[in-house]
Design a protein around this motif. Sequence first.
Motif, short mmCIF file in Angstrom:
data_model
loop_
_atom_site.label_atom_id
_atom_site.label_comp_id
_atom_site.label_asym_id
_atom_site.label_seq_id
_atom_site.Cartn_x
_atom_site.Cartn_y
_atom_site.Cartn_z
N ARG A 2 -11.16 94.64 77.02
CA ARG A 2 -10.05 95.44 77.52
C ARG A 2 -9.95 95.27 79.04
NH1 ARG A 2 -9.67 100.69 79.59
NH2 ARG A 2 -11.85 101.11 79.06
N THR A 3 -8.74 95.00 79.50
CA THR A 3 -8.49 94.95 80.94
C THR A 3 -7.40 95.97 81.26
OG1 THR A 3 -6.84 93.19 80.73
CG2 THR A 3 -9.13 92.52 81.11
N GLU A 4 -7.48 96.53 82.46
CA GLU A 4 -6.57 97.61 82.81
C GLU A 4 -6.43 97.71 84.32
OE1 GLU A 4 -6.42 102.52 82.36
OE2 GLU A 4 -8.07 101.37 81.49
N ASP A 5 -5.20 97.90 84.78
CA ASP A 5 -4.96 98.21 86.18
C ASP A 5 -5.14 99.71 86.38
OD1 ASP A 5 -4.32 95.56 86.80
OD2 ASP A 5 -2.20 95.86 86.35
N ILE A 6 -5.87 100.10 87.40
CA ILE A 6 -6.15 101.52 87.66
C ILE A 6 -5.76 101.86 89.08
CG2 ILE A 6 -7.94 103.30 87.79
CD1 ILE A 6 -9.47 101.86 85.64
N ASP A 7 -4.89 102.87 89.21
CA ASP A 7 -4.50 103.37 90.52
C ASP A 7 -5.57 104.32 91.07
OD1 ASP A 7 -2.11 102.19 89.64
OD2 ASP A 7 -0.89 103.68 90.68
N GLU A 22 -15.96 94.87 77.86
CA GLU A 22 -16.00 94.57 76.43
C GLU A 22 -16.09 95.89 75.67
OE1 GLU A 22 -15.59 91.98 74.71
OE2 GLU A 22 -16.07 90.21 75.89
N GLU A 23 -15.24 96.06 74.67
CA GLU A 23 -15.21 97.34 73.96
C GLU A 23 -16.20 97.42 72.82
OE1 GLU A 23 -10.81 98.01 73.36
OE2 GLU A 23 -11.38 99.67 74.68
N ARG A 29 -23.61 100.39 80.01
CA ARG A 29 -24.06 99.12 80.58
C ARG A 29 -23.89 99.17 82.10
NH1 ARG A 29 -19.33 96.79 76.94
NH2 ARG A 29 -20.28 98.46 75.73
N PRO A 30 -24.57 98.28 82.82
CA PRO A 30 -24.43 98.30 84.28
C PRO A 30 -22.99 98.08 84.72
CG PRO A 30 -26.29 96.94 83.61
CD PRO A 30 -25.53 97.26 82.36
N GLY A 31 -22.65 98.70 85.83
CA GLY A 31 -21.31 98.55 86.40
C GLY A 31 -21.35 97.71 87.66
N ALA A 49 -14.25 89.35 87.34
CA ALA A 49 -14.43 90.60 86.61
C ALA A 49 -14.50 90.35 85.10
CB ALA A 49 -13.29 91.56 86.94
N ARG A 50 -13.65 89.48 84.60
CA ARG A 50 -13.67 89.19 83.16
C ARG A 50 -14.95 88.47 82.76
NH1 ARG A 50 -8.16 88.04 84.36
NH2 ARG A 50 -8.57 85.80 84.44
N ARG A 51 -15.43 87.57 83.60
CA ARG A 51 -16.69 86.87 83.30
C ARG A 51 -17.86 87.85 83.28
NH1 ARG A 51 -17.55 81.88 87.19
NH2 ARG A 51 -19.25 81.44 85.72
N LEU A 52 -17.86 88.79 84.20
CA LEU A 52 -18.91 89.81 84.20
C LEU A 52 -18.84 90.67 82.95
CD1 LEU A 52 -18.79 90.78 87.96
CD2 LEU A 52 -20.83 89.96 86.76
N ALA A 53 -17.63 91.05 82.55
CA ALA A 53 -17.47 91.85 81.34
C ALA A 53 -18.00 91.08 80.13
CB ALA A 53 -16.01 92.24 81.15
N ALA A 54 -17.68 89.80 80.05
CA ALA A 54 -18.16 88.99 78.92
C ALA A 54 -19.68 88.87 78.93
CB ALA A 54 -17.53 87.60 78.99
N ALA A 55 -20.30 89.00 80.12
CA ALA A 55 -21.76 88.91 80.23
C ALA A 55 -22.45 90.25 79.99
CB ALA A 55 -22.14 88.38 81.61
N GLY A 56 -21.66 91.30 79.71
CA GLY A 56 -22.26 92.58 79.35
C GLY A 56 -22.22 93.66 80.41
#
Length: 239
Positions: A2-7, A22-23, A29-31, A49-56
């Motif tokens: 999941r990706t999302e723009d956040i104000d 990753e949902e 998990r670590p941020g 950011a997406r690569r980090l999400a895919a790595a957990g």
Amino acid sequence: MRTEDIDYHADGARLVGYLAVEEAGAAKRPGVIVAHEGGGLGDHAKEAARRLAAAGYVAFALDYYGDGKPLPDLSQAMPRIGAWLADPTGIRARAHAALEVLVAQPRTDASRLAAIGYCFGGTTALEMARAGEDLKAVVGFHSGLSTARPAAPGVVKGRVLVQIGAQDPVIPPEQRLAFEKEMSAAGVDWRMILYGGAVHSFTNRRVDAMGRPGFAYHEASDRRSWRAMLDLFEETFGE
């Protein structure tokens, strides 16, 4: 994923960051904060950011200019960066607000946080560490190392890794030496990796199109520096 723009808001500005997570699975998990290059929040930081999400990891690419968009002209960045280098109060406030967004995500483990950044984004990540943010690891890629507010002893809470092109004209040897002295005086667990043959922005595949002397993509250094970051995270968060 999941990706999302956040104000979010800080320092009198409306900022729009980019979350990637990753949902699958309910475990926390670590941020990781991702701070973009001087041109603004764009594909380079979002891809990280997406690569980090895919790595957990839960990854939040912050926006330090406003509206979540790259600047139309890099010349517009220099006055802002110059002001923050002279007084990092504003950039620290904007980064702190981004960290609050990351911590608020339901899958973020607030006890395991890190920040990475590229170019002035790397400087931003280092300023977060110097400000005493609760970060277990900080990584700068071709990051500016100078600061108007050096780290005080005992303030930096996590491990610091900076990764610099040995031929980077933006970060000359004297700047690296000053950083070494700063980190050592502050008692930081720090390390620096120099990449032979690499200049500035060595992780950005798109930078060659700019045609700027001293700026070039370097595939081997890009690959090795990402691996070094993951190794630091595994060492830090695996304890």
